[in-house]
Write a protein that holds these residues in place. Structure first.
Motif, short mmCIF file in Angstrom:
data_model
loop_
_atom_site.label_atom_id
_atom_site.label_comp_id
_atom_site.label_asym_id
_atom_site.label_seq_id
_atom_site.Cartn_x
_atom_site.Cartn_y
_atom_site.Cartn_z
N VAL A 7 -41.38 37.19 -5.41
CA VAL A 7 -40.04 37.17 -4.82
C VAL A 7 -39.56 35.72 -4.80
O VAL A 7 -38.39 35.43 -5.00
CB VAL A 7 -40.08 37.78 -3.41
CG1 VAL A 7 -38.81 37.47 -2.65
CG2 VAL A 7 -40.26 39.29 -3.52
N ILE A 8 -40.51 34.83 -4.53
CA ILE A 8 -40.19 33.41 -4.61
C ILE A 8 -41.26 32.72 -5.45
O ILE A 8 -42.45 33.00 -5.30
CB ILE A 8 -40.15 32.78 -3.21
CG1 ILE A 8 -39.20 33.55 -2.29
CG2 ILE A 8 -39.72 31.32 -3.29
CD1 ILE A 8 -39.23 33.10 -0.86
N ILE A 30 -44.63 33.69 -3.63
CA ILE A 30 -44.62 34.66 -2.54
C ILE A 30 -44.32 36.02 -3.16
O ILE A 30 -43.33 36.19 -3.87
CB ILE A 30 -43.58 34.29 -1.47
CG1 ILE A 30 -43.91 32.89 -0.92
CG2 ILE A 30 -43.56 35.32 -0.36
CD1 ILE A 30 -42.90 32.34 0.06
N ALA A 31 -45.24 36.97 -2.91
CA ALA A 31 -45.11 38.28 -3.56
C ALA A 31 -44.22 39.20 -2.74
O ALA A 31 -44.01 38.98 -1.54
CB ALA A 31 -46.50 38.90 -3.73
N ASP A 158 -33.58 42.02 1.64
CA ASP A 158 -34.88 42.24 1.00
C ASP A 158 -35.84 41.12 1.35
O ASP A 158 -37.05 41.27 1.28
CB ASP A 158 -34.73 42.26 -0.53
CG ASP A 158 -33.84 43.40 -0.97
OD1 ASP A 158 -33.90 44.46 -0.34
OD2 ASP A 158 -33.08 43.21 -1.95
N LEU A 159 -35.26 39.97 1.67
CA LEU A 159 -36.06 38.79 1.97
C LEU A 159 -35.53 38.19 3.26
O LEU A 159 -34.33 37.91 3.38
CB LEU A 159 -35.93 37.78 0.81
CG LEU A 159 -36.45 36.36 1.04
CD1 LEU A 159 -37.93 36.36 1.34
CD2 LEU A 159 -36.16 35.50 -0.19
N LEU A 160 -36.43 38.04 4.21
CA LEU A 160 -36.01 37.51 5.51
C LEU A 160 -36.67 36.15 5.70
O LEU A 160 -37.89 36.02 5.60
CB LEU A 160 -36.44 38.48 6.62
CG LEU A 160 -35.93 38.21 8.02
CD1 LEU A 160 -34.41 38.18 8.07
CD2 LEU A 160 -36.48 39.27 8.98
N ILE A 161 -35.85 35.13 5.94
CA ILE A 161 -36.35 33.78 6.12
C ILE A 161 -36.17 33.40 7.58
O ILE A 161 -35.05 33.39 8.09
CB ILE A 161 -35.60 32.79 5.22
CG1 ILE A 161 -35.79 33.19 3.75
CG2 ILE A 161 -36.07 31.38 5.45
CD1 ILE A 161 -34.95 32.37 2.80
N LEU A 162 -37.27 33.11 8.25
CA LEU A 162 -37.20 32.85 9.68
C LEU A 162 -37.72 31.44 9.96
O LEU A 162 -38.92 31.18 9.84
CB LEU A 162 -38.03 33.88 10.44
CG LEU A 162 -37.68 35.34 10.18
CD1 LEU A 162 -38.92 36.12 9.74
CD2 LEU A 162 -37.07 35.99 11.40
#
Ligand SMILES: Nc1ncnc2c1ncn2[C@@H]1O[C@H](COP(=O)(O)OP(=O)(O)OP(=O)(O)O)[C@@H](O)[C@H]1O
Ligand SMILES: [Mg+2]
Lengths: 308, 272
Positions: A7-8, A30-31, A158-162
């Motif tokens: 994903v990344i 990052i999968a 789909d992708l959460l960045i915290l």
């Protein structure tokens, strides 16, 4: 080449601010569905990395792919599938709690009806349902944080960045968030998290990297990092009202950390190490033996405790 | 979740997507509507008060002592000047503190930039919002002017876009400036050293011929002068098309330059 699952995907990723190198050529993958942590002391470059992944900040060098796309050319498309919880809240303080969700959802061009329906669920999750029609400004810091998290979910990313999601949250709210993050993860959402809480990292992250001065100092699953960078056990000695006798303990265990208030002796056999301490005539005010944690990994890699 | 996605997908397929900059405009409208009552009263009251005080009050004094100004009564002379000057003020005030707030205090722009919106959308949406405010201001002004009987030509309708353009030329430059500021101190300076002198000296209240000769080029160089000049010709009738064309070229050129500059400075500030 980026693997299909990534994903990344980052190679030699760098960020400079003038002469300052904030991120210094880091590599990571990052999968899909993974929950991935970035740890590191203040100024390590975590936020700079998050902002590059979130396509809010252009990289200075290297290669970066997010959701199979290039942030340089596909920023809007990528951001349309990302939820970002920035380190600093950017809520609209004059508007109500509900309006903040509505407006944010509208930036994604979601229909009103859809946002309203999601908002109801998200506010329940953030335990802010009763405050839905209150202005944001007077809310407590933790409530604002929860609203920021709810807001990041409005687009069902789909992708959460915290970026330090739980800073300022009380323990109950933290556990609630962890619970929610597990659920998102089980739905296939990829999570990228920075945190200063090692227990959080151990709980949440499948894999993590420890960053220091813009570089990756170590990476792997939490348990592997503990195996590799720390001993099985740690003997903690406390000395009340006296300076810790670092010299007198030299040579006991594999490694010794002298902190202002205590001494940590890394040894696979903590009890045995304590025996040696007593043999040398050193008498701590209190002592305990515990298992190694990520905190110890962090300390050994960065030479710093968490609370700088 | 599927239903959400489906509805979204259907809307998407039907081309229901709203252009990103209009989503930004929608945000501004939304927040404005929360406070519209107070703003609406002031935006309606201001022209009435200005025209009553300056035009009728001061005007009767002037008409009594000097007779007409540029062959019309003072109220008729000053009204288009106030129209253009108000456009400047509205545009300037919406391009100072609100821009600073969206960058530093409330960080609205960062919230926007975490979504599919881009800097150019944020900026265009901002200008679209300022334009909306200017439309409201100019139309209100023209309406009040008509009620006061100061409109002497059907061409006066064109004073509305002229006032908007005048406002936008200020908005573009001041927004660009705001994007470079770390705090709001610069705004007080702009008001004191820029807007107020312009307001007083750009032919708003008296013909530029009343100024000492050395100030003429100075007045001529300011956008407000050209806005006032155009608005005045259009509401009074008797348009000098050469100088009107020149006013227009000046305003369009300055606005375009300002927009390009703010595009650069917004990007430099927001995308680091
Ligand atoms: N916009 C900026 N301009 C200049 N320098 C910056 C900027 N943003 C970050 N930096 C610098 O880059 C370095 C890394 O900062 P960053 O915010 O990425 O660290 P961090 O790991 O998130 O730290 P923290 O744990 O304190 O949040 C710091 O030295 C910081 O001062
Ligand atoms: Mg940070």
């Amino acid at each position: 080449m980026p693997s299909v699952d990534a994903v990344i995907w980052a190679r030699g990723l760098s960020k400079r601010f003038g002469d300052l190198v904030a991120v210094d050529g880091i590599d990571f993958d990052i999968a899909k569905g993974e929950s991935f942590g970035f740890l590191g002391p203040n100024g390590a470059g975590k936020t700079s990395t998050m902002r590059m992944i979130a396509c809010m900040s252009p990289k200075s060098a290297g290669t970066l792919r997010v959701l199979g796309m290039d942030p340089e050319t596909d920023g809007p498309a990528i951001r349309g599938r990302i939820g970002l919880v920035p380190q600093d809240d950017s809520l609209d303080l004059q508007l109500t709690v509900l309006d903040n969700l509505m407006i944010y959802g509208r930036y994604f061009d979601l229909p009103k009806r859809v946002i309203r329906e999601r908002a109801e669920r998200l506010l329940a999750f953030a335990e802010l349902s009763e405050r839905a029609d209150d202005t944001v400004e007077p809310l407590s810091g933790g409530m604002k944080r929860r609203l920021t998290i709810a807001r990041a979910l409005v687009s069902e990313p789909d992708l959460l960045i915290l970026d330090e999601p739980t800073t300022g949250l009380d323990p109950q709210a933290r556990h609630l968030l962890w619970d929610r993050l597990y659920r998102l993860k089980s739905e296939g959402v990829t999570l990228v998290i920075t945190t200063h809480y090692m227990d959080e990292a151990e709980q949440l992250c499948d894999r993590l990297v420890v960053m220091d001065k813009g570089r990756i100092a170590a990476s792997g699953p939490p348990s592997a990092l503990i195996d590799r960078y720390s001993t099985k056990e740690v003997l903690e000695l406390r000395f009340l009202g006296a300076d810790p006798p670092g010299e007198a303990l030299r040579g006991i265990g594999e490694r010794i950390e002298v902190l202002p208030d205590r001494v940590l002796i890394y040894a696979d056999d903590g009890e045995g190490a304590m025996g040696e301490v007593t043999d040398r005539g050193v008498e701590p005010t209190a002592w305990l033996v515990r298992r190694s944690s990520l905190e110890d990994v962090f300390l050994s890699l960065t030479g710093r405790t968490l609370i700088d | 979740m599927t239903t959400d996605l489906e509805t979204w997908g259907i809307q998407h397929a039907q081309g229901a997507r709203m252009p990103p900059s209009l989503r930004v405009l929608r945000y501004h409208l939304y927040t404005y509507l929360r406070t519209w009552r107070s703003s609406l009263t002031t935006s309606f009251l201001a022209p009435v008060l200005y025209l009553a005080a300056m035009g009728v009050g001061l005007g009767s004094l002037i008409n009594h002592h000097v007779g007409t100004v540029d062959h019309v009564r003072y109220l008729t002379f000053v009204a288009p000047g106030l129209l253009a000057a108000s456009a400047m003020q509205v545009a300037a005030s919406d391009s100072m503190y609100p821009v600073m707030a969206a960058i530093k205090w409330i960080r609205t722009y960062y919230a926007m930039l975490a979504t599919p919106l881009e800097v150019s959308d944020v900026l265009l949406g901002h200008f679209a919002w300022v334009t909306t405010r200017l439309v409201l201001t100019a139309v209100t002004y023209l309406g009040v002017m008509a009620a006061f009987g100061t409109v002497h030509s059907p061409l006066a309708v064109l004073a509305v876009p002229t006032a908007i353009l005048t406002g936008l030329s200020f908005s573009a430059l001041i927004s660009a400036f705001a994007a470079t500021q770390e705090n709001d101190q610069g705004f007080a300076t702009i008001s004191r050293m820029g807007l107020i002198p312009l307001f007083l000296l750009s032919a708003t209240f008296f013909p530029i011929s009343q100024l000492p000769g050395w100030m003429h080029p100075l007045a001529y160089a300011t956008p407000l002068y050209h806005g006032v000049d155009l608005c005045r010709m259009l509401t009074l009738g008797g348009v000098d098309w050469v100088s009107a064309a020149w006013d227009l070229v000046y305003l369009v050129a300055l606005t375009s330059a300002g927009v390009l500059l703010s595009r650069r400075l917004f990007a430099r500030r927001l995308v680091v």
